[in-house]
Write an enzyme that holds these catalytic residues in place. Sequence first.
Site, PDB file in Angstrom:
ATOM      1  N   LEU A  92      -6.459  10.835  -0.253  1.00 16.50           N
ATOM      2  CA  LEU A  92      -5.527   9.932  -0.918  1.00 16.50           C
ATOM      3  C   LEU A  92      -6.192   9.454  -2.192  1.00 16.50           C
ATOM      4  O   LEU A  92      -7.407   9.203  -2.200  1.00 16.50           O
ATOM      5  CB  LEU A  92      -5.187   8.709  -0.041  1.00 16.50           C
ATOM      6  CG  LEU A  92      -4.258   8.893   1.162  1.00 16.50           C
ATOM      7  CD1 LEU A  92      -4.100   7.562   1.887  1.00 16.50           C
ATOM      8  CD2 LEU A  92      -2.908   9.442   0.750  1.00 16.50           C
ATOM      9  N   ASP A  93      -5.433   9.315  -3.267  1.00 14.00           N
ATOM     10  CA  ASP A  93      -5.994   8.741  -4.488  1.00 14.00           C
ATOM     11  C   ASP A  93      -6.528   7.349  -4.200  1.00 14.00           C
ATOM     12  O   ASP A  93      -6.031   6.642  -3.317  1.00 14.00           O
ATOM     13  CB  ASP A  93      -4.919   8.642  -5.582  1.00 14.00           C
ATOM     14  CG  ASP A  93      -4.453   9.999  -6.072  1.00 14.00           C
ATOM     15  OD1 ASP A  93      -5.154  10.997  -5.814  1.00 14.00           O
ATOM     16  OD2 ASP A  93      -3.386  10.061  -6.706  1.00 14.00           O
ATOM     17  N   ARG A  94      -7.518   6.960  -4.961  1.00 17.00           N
ATOM     18  CA  ARG A  94      -8.110   5.635  -4.779  1.00 17.00           C
ATOM     19  C   ARG A  94      -7.050   4.534  -4.899  1.00 17.00           C
ATOM     20  O   ARG A  94      -7.082   3.538  -4.171  1.00 17.00           O
ATOM     21  CB  ARG A  94      -9.211   5.422  -5.825  1.00 17.00           C
ATOM     22  CG  ARG A  94      -9.947   4.101  -5.688  1.00 17.00           C
ATOM     23  CD  ARG A  94     -11.078   4.005  -6.689  1.00 17.00           C
ATOM     24  NE  ARG A  94     -11.805   2.753  -6.553  1.00 17.00           N
ATOM     25  CZ  ARG A  94     -12.873   2.430  -7.263  1.00 17.00           C
ATOM     26  NH1 ARG A  94     -13.352   3.277  -8.157  1.00 17.00           N
ATOM     27  NH2 ARG A  94     -13.481   1.275  -7.090  1.00 17.00           N
TER      28      ARG A  94
END
Length: 371
Positions: free
Chosen positions: A184-186
Site C-alpha cells: 500500500l502507498d505510504r
Amino acid sequence: MQEKLLKPAGMCVAITRESAPLEGLTGQRLFQPETQIANSIFKLAEVSKDNVTQRVVSEEESGQRLDNYMLRFCKGVPKSHIYRIIRSGEVRLNGRRVDASCRVAEGDILRVPPIRTAAKREDIVAGAEMKTELPILFEDEALLVVNKPAGVAVHGGSGVSFGVIEALRRQRPLARFLELAHRLDRETSGLLLIGKKRSSLKALHEMFRDGGTGGRGADKRYLLLVKGRWADPVRHVKLPLFKYLQESGERRVRVSDEGKPSHTIFRLIARWEHFSLLEAELRTGRTHQIRVHCAHLGFPIAGDDKYGDFALNKAIQKEGLKRMFLHAWKMALPHPVSGAAMTLEAPLPAVLCEFLEALSKNECQDYGQKI
C-alpha cells in the site's frame, strides 16, 4: 455515515480486537532484554564479523532467491556488498559457488564469510514520529491482516528506515516468517495482508496477480474522494501505466502506450457540488494505479500530493483533511490454505468520515445515500 456506507459483510471472518503497538517507532524502548530469545530474528541477523557462519535453510525459507535470502538476515549490510561476496565465491551453497538468482531449498547449507551487520540505531529511531498502534483485524496460522494507518510506510526504503513489516518483526521476535503479501502507498490507509508461512505467501501472491476475475483471485476495493462531478454509475478505465524516475530520483507513473496494461473499475457512491465519492475495484495492481487513472481523467484524489490538485489540497487542509482520501476498505478472497471464502473490511477512518460529514453540511449532495 460509517454504519451506512461500510456495513459488515455477511461472510466477514472473525475480527480480533488486538492491536499491535509499533514499538521502536514511538521513541520508546525498542524491546525488553528479558524477552530477547536466543533464536529470535535479531539473533539470526547477527552474522559473525570474525568467523565463517553456516546456516541451514528451513522449510519456511525454502524457495527464495539467494540474494533475497541473505538480505533478510544480513541486516545493515549494503546490497552491493552482498552481491560482491556472492560473485566472488565467498558465499557457498552446499559447498558450491552459485549466483545470486539461485534458489535455496530446505536443508541447504549456506556458508557466509565474516561480515559486519551492526544495525544503526538512528535507522531504528527514524520512525519515532509514528506514535500509533497498528490494529490487527484478523490472524491465524497462515496470515495476518492489519489496518494500516495513513502516513506509515509498509517497509523501510526510499527515505524511510522503518515500516510496518519491520515493526511487526521486532514486536514478534519468535515469528519464523513474516512477509508482505502486497503493498500500500505510504499515504493510503486500510487492509494490508502479511504472510506467516511461505506457502501462504505464494498463494496470496498468485491471488493478487489474478485479481478479482477468477475463483482464486483477490477482489480489492478502495474508497476515494475525488475533485469534480463524476457522471457514470460504473466506469471501466483501461489505461496503460508507465513507471519512470524524475531527476530527483523520485518514482512516478504516467499514462503511456509504453506502459503495462491497467484496469480499474470505478463505481459512484455519492456526489456533491464539487466532489465525488467513488469505490475503485482493482483488476490489475500497478504502482499508483488508482491515483494516476483518476488524475489522468481530470478527477484527482483529494489530498494527493503527487498527482493531485495542489491548490485544492491546501484549501482542504484548512478544513481538516491533512491526508490523501484513499482507503483500502474491503477485500474478498479464498483463504490461502483452506480455500474458504473470506471477506475482510477496514472501516473508513474517523478523520475521513468527519470530512464527508462536513462536506455534506457545506454542499448539496445530489447522488447516493445521504451522508
